[in-house]
Design a protein around this motif. Structure first.
Motif, PDB file in Angstrom:
ATOM      1  N   CYS A 157       0.828  -1.209   0.000  1.00 55.56           N
ATOM      2  CA  CYS A 157       0.000   0.000   0.000  1.00 55.56           C
ATOM      3  C   CYS A 157       0.863   1.260   0.000  1.00 55.56           C
ATOM      4  N   HIS A 211      -4.143  -2.919  -8.001  1.00 57.86           N
ATOM      5  CA  HIS A 211      -4.113  -2.780  -6.548  1.00 57.86           C
ATOM      6  C   HIS A 211      -5.361  -2.050  -6.057  1.00 57.86           C
ATOM      7  N   CYS A 260      -7.986  -3.205  -3.161  1.00 58.33           N
ATOM      8  CA  CYS A 260      -7.625  -2.636  -1.867  1.00 58.33           C
ATOM      9  C   CYS A 260      -8.510  -1.434  -1.564  1.00 58.33           C
TER      10      CYS A 260
END
Ligand code: ZN
Length: 85
Positions: A8, A34, A38
């Motif tokens: 992250c 991602h 996420c």
């Protein structure tokens, strides 16, 4: 949640370049993948994109504190409304 390929912190580091379309396609793909997986990074991306578009509209280098606070507040209200549905 599936484990993202990118950390992250790396995604957030690259997010400003992503917003400015300054990344090569391979990096853009990684970040898009991602963000799809996420939630926290996606929320941060949406926030940055919203703030950036407001800043561009007002032709300022940086958003004034008051503006940024108002944007953050309205985004939080939208998120509350979404989660209440
Ligand atoms: Zn993430």
């Amino acid at each position: 949640m599936t484990h993202p390929d990118w950390e992250c912190s790396a995604v957030i580091d690259q997010m400003f370049f992503f917003l400015d379309s300054e990344l090569v396609d391979a990096d853009r793909d990684e970040i898009e993948r991602h963000l799809a997986d996420c939630g926290p990074c996606l929320a941060k991306y949406d926030l940055e994109r919203t703030v950036k578009s407001l800043v561009q509209r007002s032709c300022c280098e940086t958003a004034p504190d008051g503006l940024r606070d108002r944007v953050l507040l309205s985004i939080r209200q939208v998120q509350v409304r979404i989660s209440e549905d």
